[in-house]
Design an enzyme around this catalytic site. Structure first.
Site, short mmCIF file in Angstrom:
data_model
loop_
_atom_site.label_atom_id
_atom_site.label_comp_id
_atom_site.label_asym_id
_atom_site.label_seq_id
_atom_site.Cartn_x
_atom_site.Cartn_y
_atom_site.Cartn_z
N ASP A 149 -8.30 94.76 85.03
CA ASP A 149 -7.01 94.13 85.33
C ASP A 149 -5.93 95.15 84.96
O ASP A 149 -6.20 96.18 84.33
CB ASP A 149 -6.85 92.85 84.49
CG ASP A 149 -5.50 92.17 84.71
OD1 ASP A 149 -5.07 92.03 85.87
OD2 ASP A 149 -4.85 91.79 83.72
N SER A 150 -4.70 94.81 85.33
CA SER A 150 -3.57 95.64 84.94
C SER A 150 -3.41 95.69 83.41
O SER A 150 -2.83 96.62 82.89
CB SER A 150 -2.29 95.04 85.51
OG SER A 150 -2.19 93.70 85.07
N CYS A 152 -7.75 90.79 88.87
CA CYS A 152 -6.30 90.86 89.01
C CYS A 152 -5.99 90.58 90.48
O CYS A 152 -6.58 91.22 91.37
CB CYS A 152 -5.84 92.26 88.63
SG CYS A 152 -4.11 92.62 88.97
N GLU A 209 2.69 86.66 78.08
CA GLU A 209 2.29 87.73 77.16
C GLU A 209 3.06 87.67 75.85
O GLU A 209 2.57 88.13 74.82
CB GLU A 209 2.48 89.09 77.83
CG GLU A 209 1.50 89.23 78.96
CD GLU A 209 1.16 90.65 79.29
OE1 GLU A 209 1.89 91.55 78.85
OE2 GLU A 209 0.17 90.84 79.99
N HIS A 214 -3.15 85.63 84.77
CA HIS A 214 -2.47 85.17 83.55
C HIS A 214 -2.27 83.65 83.54
O HIS A 214 -2.15 83.04 82.49
CB HIS A 214 -1.06 85.79 83.45
CG HIS A 214 -1.02 87.19 82.94
ND1 HIS A 214 -1.50 88.25 83.66
CD2 HIS A 214 -0.53 87.70 81.78
CE1 HIS A 214 -1.30 89.36 82.96
NE2 HIS A 214 -0.72 89.06 81.82
#
Ligand code: DGL
Length: 271
Positions: free
Chosen positions: A15-16, A78, A159, A193
């Site tokens: 993922d990023s 992602c 986040e 996310h």
């Protein structure tokens, strides 16, 4: 085709950054016999703000790294990378591993519901700009009405640990009260996310709209593909490994939101 792979080889997940840990966690829970090697490209986070070319370039290099770690399968955990890079990765690394993106399983799960007349999609700017969900959903069900919205505040909000509180509820309400989402039957959380705010979103719609995230459907797709190639591991796996391309203690702290176990991130400067 895929050549000479063994069941005991790991599954590479990338993922990023750390959002794809929600997918890694789902694999860990449902396929505990599989070894996971995770790569989070924290150096380039967020992919949602990057061009498709940049995301392709990053993804090619990360997959090279995971193939050098001997992965039998690569999971693109992602949506931004799945939308920009899946085809390029297949072309470039054909036969070297099995590939799973997070988009096709979600589209399939939703398109199978003939009772849905209108669905909504929320995702990063990169995923929405690609139009890939709309395109694939309409290919499967031309009569479906599909509305999509980029929701760029959600990734940094999650986040920073804002979920299940009035700040996250206000941001979610701001986005989801958009009139395009009136009378939707289902909403696709098209970013890895977003499972962390799934409960807030279900509450916003008072359970009247069916909410989909990629976790369970992606695990199902992984299991099916490994079975198809007789590559499901049936022996005890090695412990998972987690690599990041940039390291800060705050990334490590945040991993606890995304992955139920506490984990150590290993700094791996591939750039
Ligand atoms: N988790 C990524 C996705 O599913 C979004 C995070 C980012 O913008 O890098 O698209």
């Amino acid at each position: 085709m895929i050549k000479d792979h063994k069941k005991t080889q790991p599954i590479g997940v990338f993922d990023s950054g750390i959002g794809g840990l929600t997918v890694a966690n789902a694999i860990f829970s449902h396929l505990p016999q599989e070894e996971i090697i995770y790569f989070g490209d924290t150096f380039h986070l967020p992919y949602g703000e990057k061009s498709a070319d940049a995301i392709r370039y990053y993804s090619l290099k990360i997959v090279k790294f995971l193939l050098e770690k001997n992965c039998k399968m690569i999971v693109i955990a992602c949506n931004s990378a799945s939308s920009a890079a899946y085809k390029v990765l297949l072309d470039f690394y054909e036969g070297q591993a099995l590939f799973i993106n997070v988009i096709d399983p979600l589209v399939e799960a939703v398109a199978n519901h003939n009772e849905y007349k209108k669905v909504g999609i929320i995702a990063t700017k990169a995923t929405i700009r690609s139009n890939i969900y709309k395109h694939k959903l309409l290919e499967a069900r031309p009569s479906l009405k599909v509305e999509s919205l980029a929701t760029p505040l959600l990734v940094p909000m999650i986040e920073e640990g804002f979920f299940n509180d009035n700040i996250s509820d206000a941001v979610i309400e701001k986005y989801l009260s958009n009139p395009i989402f009136e009378n939707i039957d289902a909403l696709l959380l098209a970013c890895t996310h977003y499972p962390l705010i799934r409960k807030n979103i279900e509450a916003y719609f008072q359970q009247k709209v069916k909410i989909y995230d990629s976790n369970d459907v992606v695990v199902h797709a992984i299991r099916e593909k490994l079975q198809q190639f007789d590559l499901l591991n049936d022996s005890t796996p090695k412990p998972p490994k987690f690599f990041v391309s940039d390291y800060t203690t705050s990334f490590e702290e945040t991993t606890n939101f995304f992955y139920k176990e506490s984990i150590d991130l290993e700094y791996c400067p591939i750039w």
